[in-house]
Scaffold this motif. Structure first.
Motif, PDB file in Angstrom:
ATOM      1  N   GLU A   1       0.827  -1.201   0.000  1.00  0.00           N
ATOM      2  CA  GLU A   1       0.000   0.000   0.000  1.00  0.00           C
ATOM      3  C   GLU A   1       0.859   1.248   0.000  1.00  0.00           C
ATOM      4  OE1 GLU A   1      -2.381   0.655   3.472  1.00  0.00           O
ATOM      5  OE2 GLU A   1      -0.840  -0.088   4.848  1.00  0.00           O
ATOM      6  N   LEU A   2       0.320   2.293  -0.604  1.00  0.00           N
ATOM      7  CA  LEU A   2       1.025   3.567  -0.678  1.00  0.00           C
ATOM      8  C   LEU A   2       0.989   4.267   0.673  1.00  0.00           C
ATOM      9  CD1 LEU A   2       2.383   5.718  -2.554  1.00  0.00           C
ATOM     10  CD2 LEU A   2       0.086   6.674  -2.857  1.00  0.00           C
ATOM     11  N   VAL A   3       2.130   4.784   1.075  1.00  0.00           N
ATOM     12  CA  VAL A   3       2.250   5.514   2.335  1.00  0.00           C
ATOM     13  C   VAL A   3       2.365   7.014   2.089  1.00  0.00           C
ATOM     14  CG1 VAL A   3       3.688   5.852   4.385  1.00  0.00           C
ATOM     15  CG2 VAL A   3       3.332   3.548   3.465  1.00  0.00           C
TER      16      VAL A   3
ATOM     17  N   TYR B   1      -0.723  12.036   0.752  1.00  0.00           N
ATOM     18  CA  TYR B   1      -0.768  10.955   1.716  1.00  0.00           C
ATOM     19  C   TYR B   1      -2.168  10.358   1.739  1.00  0.00           C
ATOM     20  CZ  TYR B   1       3.086  13.925   3.238  1.00  0.00           C
ATOM     21  OH  TYR B   1       4.216  14.704   3.277  1.00  0.00           O
ATOM     22  N   PRO B   2      -2.260   9.044   1.886  1.00  0.00           N
ATOM     23  CA  PRO B   2      -3.604   8.470   2.059  1.00  0.00           C
ATOM     24  C   PRO B   2      -4.181   8.928   3.397  1.00  0.00           C
ATOM     25  CG  PRO B   2      -1.906   6.809   2.399  1.00  0.00           C
ATOM     26  CD  PRO B   2      -1.208   8.023   1.912  1.00  0.00           C
TER      27      PRO B   2
ATOM     28  N   LYS C   1      -2.371  10.595   6.961  1.00  0.00           N
ATOM     29  CA  LYS C   1      -2.344  12.053   7.111  1.00  0.00           C
ATOM     30  C   LYS C   1      -2.215  12.451   8.565  1.00  0.00           C
ATOM     31  CE  LYS C   1      -4.831  13.338   2.922  1.00  0.00           C
ATOM     32  NZ  LYS C   1      -6.091  13.854   2.332  1.00  0.00           N
ATOM     33  N   GLY C   2      -1.342  13.414   8.802  1.00  0.00           N
ATOM     34  CA  GLY C   2      -1.119  13.905  10.147  1.00  0.00           C
ATOM     35  C   GLY C   2      -0.046  13.143  10.904  1.00  0.00           C
ATOM     36  N   ARG C   3       0.368  11.996  10.356  1.00  0.00           N
ATOM     37  CA  ARG C   3       1.377  11.185  11.049  1.00  0.00           C
ATOM     38  C   ARG C   3       2.664  11.036  10.258  1.00  0.00           C
ATOM     39  NH1 ARG C   3       0.798   6.022  12.524  1.00  0.00           N
ATOM     40  NH2 ARG C   3      -0.517   5.412  10.773  1.00  0.00           N
ATOM     41  N   VAL C   4       2.615  11.300   8.973  1.00  0.00           N
ATOM     42  CA  VAL C   4       3.819  11.147   8.151  1.00  0.00           C
ATOM     43  C   VAL C   4       4.067  12.407   7.326  1.00  0.00           C
ATOM     44  CG1 VAL C   4       3.574   8.646   8.013  1.00  0.00           C
ATOM     45  CG2 VAL C   4       2.610  10.082   6.203  1.00  0.00           C
ATOM     46  N   THR C   5       5.328  12.639   7.084  1.00  0.00           N
ATOM     47  CA  THR C   5       5.748  13.742   6.213  1.00  0.00           C
ATOM     48  C   THR C   5       6.869  13.242   5.325  1.00  0.00           C
ATOM     49  OG1 THR C   5       5.225  15.371   7.928  1.00  0.00           O
ATOM     50  CG2 THR C   5       6.626  16.093   6.110  1.00  0.00           C
TER      51      THR C   5
ATOM     52  N   MET D   1       7.916   9.554  10.271  1.00  0.00           N
ATOM     53  CA  MET D   1       6.710   8.898  10.752  1.00  0.00           C
ATOM     54  C   MET D   1       6.593   9.113  12.259  1.00  0.00           C
ATOM     55  SD  MET D   1       6.602   5.361   8.607  1.00  0.00           S
ATOM     56  CE  MET D   1       8.024   4.633   9.426  1.00  0.00           C
ATOM     57  N   ASN D   2       5.456   9.618  12.679  1.00  0.00           N
ATOM     58  CA  ASN D   2       5.204   9.898  14.090  1.00  0.00           C
ATOM     59  C   ASN D   2       3.981   9.132  14.569  1.00  0.00           C
ATOM     60  OD1 ASN D   2       7.328  11.876  14.031  1.00  0.00           O
ATOM     61  ND2 ASN D   2       5.886  13.342  13.155  1.00  0.00           N
ATOM     62  N   LEU D   3       3.823   9.072  15.870  1.00  0.00           N
ATOM     63  CA  LEU D   3       2.656   8.415  16.476  1.00  0.00           C
ATOM     64  C   LEU D   3       2.448   7.019  15.896  1.00  0.00           C
ATOM     65  CD1 LEU D   3       0.224  11.483  16.468  1.00  0.00           C
ATOM     66  CD2 LEU D   3       1.598  10.612  18.386  1.00  0.00           C
TER      67      LEU D   3
END
Length: 120
Positions: free
Chosen positions: A46-48, A60-61, A65-69, A83-85
């Protein structure tokens, strides 16, 4: 030859963070959309995250969203994924992908992957 080399994976506790990196060589990096995918055992890839060739747009899927940049440095031929949280369900092998389409053909390159394990 084309190479995509991922690094930065490892074991992290739930709620923690990781920064994955991908070093590219052997192709015109700045002409390619760069993507991070992941695949967990028994699941489809799956795409991250995705970033445009010039780096002006990232996508972002909803699940990420909100957890990766995702970011890229076209001078250094590298992409990063912050990648956070992190959650246990983020456990997977993460792959760096370079993609470009032209009328003549598609260019689709993959790295070997780096393992991310989220567990207490």
């Amino acid at each position: 030859q084309v190479q995509l080399v991922e690094s930065g994976g490892g074991l992290v506790q739930p709620g923690g963070s990781l920064r994955l990196s991908c070093a590219a060589s052997g192709f015109t990096f700045s002409s390619y959309t760069m993507n991070w995918y992941r695949q967990a055992p028994g699941k489809e890839r799956e795409l991250v995250a995705s970033i445009s060739a010039a780096g002006g747009r990232s996508d972002y899927p909803d699940s990420m969203k909100g957890r990766v940049t995702m970011s890229r440095d076209n001078a250094k031929n590298t992409v990063n994924l912050q990648m956070n949280l992190l959650k246990p369900e983020d456990t997977a092998t993460y792959y760096c992908n370079a993609y470009r389409w032209s009328p003549e053909r598609e260019y689709d390159y993959w790295g070997q992957g780096t393992q991310v394990t989220v567990s207490s």
